[in-house]
Design an enzyme around this catalytic site. Structure first.
Site, PDB file in Angstrom:
ATOM      1  N   GLY A   1       4.351  10.053   4.300  1.00 38.84           N
ATOM      2  CA  GLY A   1       3.137   9.264   4.580  1.00 38.84           C
ATOM      3  C   GLY A   1       3.451   7.782   4.581  1.00 38.84           C
ATOM      4  N   HIS A   2       4.158   7.340   3.529  1.00 39.37           N
ATOM      5  CA  HIS A   2       4.553   5.924   3.469  1.00 39.37           C
ATOM      6  C   HIS A   2       5.476   5.573   4.642  1.00 39.37           C
ATOM      7  CE1 HIS A   2       4.025   6.836  -0.994  1.00 39.37           C
ATOM      8  NE2 HIS A   2       3.185   5.842  -0.825  1.00 39.37           N
TER       9      HIS A   2
ATOM     10  N   ASP B   1      -6.181   6.798   1.944  1.00 41.91           N
ATOM     11  CA  ASP B   1      -7.015   6.071   0.988  1.00 41.91           C
ATOM     12  C   ASP B   1      -8.115   5.382   1.792  1.00 41.91           C
ATOM     13  OD1 ASP B   1      -5.451   6.173  -1.766  1.00 41.91           O
ATOM     14  OD2 ASP B   1      -3.990   6.027  -0.148  1.00 41.91           O
TER      15      ASP B   1
ATOM     16  N   MET C   1      -0.068  14.345   1.983  1.00 44.03           N
ATOM     17  CA  MET C   1       1.046  13.890   1.154  1.00 44.03           C
ATOM     18  C   MET C   1       0.559  12.827   0.186  1.00 44.03           C
ATOM     19  SD  MET C   1       4.343  13.802   3.548  1.00 44.03           S
ATOM     20  CE  MET C   1       4.826  15.248   4.461  1.00 44.03           C
ATOM     21  N   SER C   2       1.069  12.886  -1.038  1.00 39.46           N
ATOM     22  CA  SER C   2       0.669  11.929  -2.069  1.00 39.46           C
ATOM     23  C   SER C   2       1.770  11.874  -3.117  1.00 39.46           C
ATOM     24  CB  SER C   2      -0.636  12.387  -2.725  1.00 39.46           C
ATOM     25  OG  SER C   2      -0.828  11.717  -3.957  1.00 39.46           O
ATOM     26  N   SER C   3       2.004  10.689  -3.655  1.00 37.21           N
ATOM     27  CA  SER C   3       2.981  10.568  -4.740  1.00 37.21           C
ATOM     28  C   SER C   3       2.567  11.454  -5.909  1.00 37.21           C
ATOM     29  CB  SER C   3       3.074   9.118  -5.210  1.00 37.21           C
ATOM     30  OG  SER C   3       3.402   8.288  -4.124  1.00 37.21           O
TER      31      SER C   3
HETATM   32  P1  AMP Z   1       0.380   4.279  -2.540  1.00 38.85           P
HETATM   33  O1  AMP Z   1       1.848   4.155  -2.762  1.00 38.85           O
HETATM   34  O2  AMP Z   1      -0.174   5.612  -2.924  1.00 38.85           O
HETATM   35  O3  AMP Z   1      -0.394   3.113  -3.089  1.00 38.85           O
HETATM   36  O4  AMP Z   1       0.183   4.213  -0.965  1.00 38.85           O
HETATM   37  C1  AMP Z   1       0.675   3.137  -0.219  1.00 38.85           C
HETATM   38  C2  AMP Z   1       0.141   3.221   1.184  1.00 38.85           C
HETATM   39  O5  AMP Z   1       0.547   4.446   1.782  1.00 38.85           O
HETATM   40  C3  AMP Z   1      -1.399   3.197   1.232  1.00 38.85           C
HETATM   41  O6  AMP Z   1      -1.814   2.422   2.343  1.00 38.85           O
HETATM   42  C4  AMP Z   1      -1.735   4.648   1.410  1.00 38.85           C
HETATM   43  O7  AMP Z   1      -2.973   4.870   2.049  1.00 38.85           O
HETATM   44  C5  AMP Z   1      -0.586   5.106   2.285  1.00 38.85           C
HETATM   45  N1  AMP Z   1      -0.429   6.558   2.204  1.00 38.85           N
HETATM   46  C6  AMP Z   1      -0.312   7.303   1.071  1.00 38.85           C
HETATM   47  N2  AMP Z   1      -0.245   8.617   1.377  1.00 38.85           N
HETATM   48  C7  AMP Z   1      -0.327   8.704   2.736  1.00 38.85           C
HETATM   49  C8  AMP Z   1      -0.340   9.780   3.654  1.00 38.85           C
HETATM   50  N3  AMP Z   1      -0.251  11.047   3.265  1.00 38.85           N
HETATM   51  N4  AMP Z   1      -0.444   9.491   4.981  1.00 38.85           N
HETATM   52  C9  AMP Z   1      -0.550   8.198   5.401  1.00 38.85           C
HETATM   53  N5  AMP Z   1      -0.555   7.144   4.577  1.00 38.85           N
HETATM   54  C10 AMP Z   1      -0.448   7.385   3.257  1.00 38.85           C
END
Ligand code: AMP
Length: 285
Positions: free
Chosen positions: A40-41, A154, A188-190
């Site tokens: 995703g990132h 998000d 997908m998610s951390s």
């Molecule tokens: P985070 O590291 O969770 O703060 O996410 C950083 C960026 O990646 C944010 O703009 C999130 O919306 C984006 N992001 C996280 N997961 C996904 C995903 N599965 N698909 C697309 N973007 C994502």
């Protein structure tokens, strides 16, 4: 040796680099993250790469957007793997500040987030969007790129940032990119790393609930109460607790009783100690 991106820790050094790109007439893009990177990132980095000459990713687990009982201390930190992944996506540089560089002694200014931050995540996570808006505005100051890339995953965060940028005349283009999913639909998610194999299966209930809402909507069900009820029924099959499962106005995130053309279905749910969010824009194809 595995490939890795150059790392900058110092905000002033980061700012000077982006300013040198500006002087050279290069278009630059920013991808803010909290690390523990996944596809995703990387999709954000690749999208940035398509339109920008230089791409910076930031990795910072921002303490001010976590509540006192949230997962700040156990949030996954995988810096070496992240830097390798960023190199594989042709990112130019990673900005990895420490807490003191971002919040030095005496730091006391913060952004009051816009109205769109109030419902949903704003209710469940008091103070979260104030922390997000403040750190993102700081990152825009430290890396004053032409564009910044965020994920639709998000959804409310993207709306908050778009509104902040418009309201405060921040000279940066906000680009929102589609949610990247596992092949079975799980976003997908951390935080998916927290899930046991059994919970990983149960977590599919979020995607099934969103798909059910889309299916009903396309079959002519435009009452948000009925769509929400159908999502709750799907979620009950998998998750331990539903924080919200609603269909709202996609711009304001305000409640609506009936969908005219477009709406967004949003879910936050818990499986054990893990909190997951997901969303889907409801449209007629
Ligand atoms: P985070 O590291 O969770 O703060 O996410 C950083 C960026 O990646 C944010 O703009 C999130 O919306 C984006 N992001 C996280 N997961 C996904 C995903 N599965 N698909 C697309 N973007 C994502």
């Amino acid at each position: 040796m595995t490939n890795s991106v150059p790392v900058i820790h110092d905000p002033r050094e980061m700012q000077s680099l982006v300013q040198s790109w500006q002087r050279a007439g290069l278009r630059s893009g920013l991808v803010p993250t909290m690390g523990a990177l996944h596809e995703g990132h990387l999709s954000l980095v690749r999208t940035a790469r398509e339109t920008c000459d230089r791409v910076v990713a930031t990795i910072f687990v921002n303490p001010t957007q976590f509540g006192p009982k949230e997962d700040f201390s156990r949030y996954p930190r995988t810096l070496d793997a992240d830097l390798t992944l960023l190199a594989s996506a042709s990112c130019d540089v990673a900005f990895v500040p420490d807490r003191e560089a971002m919040y030095p002694p005496g730091f006391s200014t913060s952004v009051e987030p816009p109205a769109v931050s109030v419902p949903l995540e704003g209710m469940c996570r008091p103070g979260h969007f104030g922390g997000v808006a403040t750190v993102v505005l700081k990152l825009f100051g430290i890396a004053p790129t032409d564009a910044a890339f965020f994920g639709q995953k998000d959804f409310q965060q993207a709306r908050v940032i778009e509104r902040m940028v418009a309201d405060l005349n921040v000279p940066i283009e906000v680009v929102v990119c589609p949610t990247v999913r596992e092949t079975d639909g799980l976003a997908m998610s951390s935080r998916n790393r927290y899930l046991s194999p059994e919970d990983r299966q149960r977590a599919l209930a979020l995607w099934r609930a969103l798909e059910r809402a889309q299916q009903l909507f396309r079959a002519g069900e435009h009452h948000t109460a009925a769509l929400s009820q159908a999502m709750h029924a799907e979620l009950a099959k998998g998750v331990d607790q539903v924080e919200y499962a609603v269909v709202v106005d996609p711009d304001t995130l305000g409640e609506i009783s009936h969908v005219e053309k477009r709406a967004v279905a949003l879910i936050a749910a818990r499986l054990g100690h893990t909190r997951l969010i997901d969303n889907l824009i409801l449209t007629i194809p």
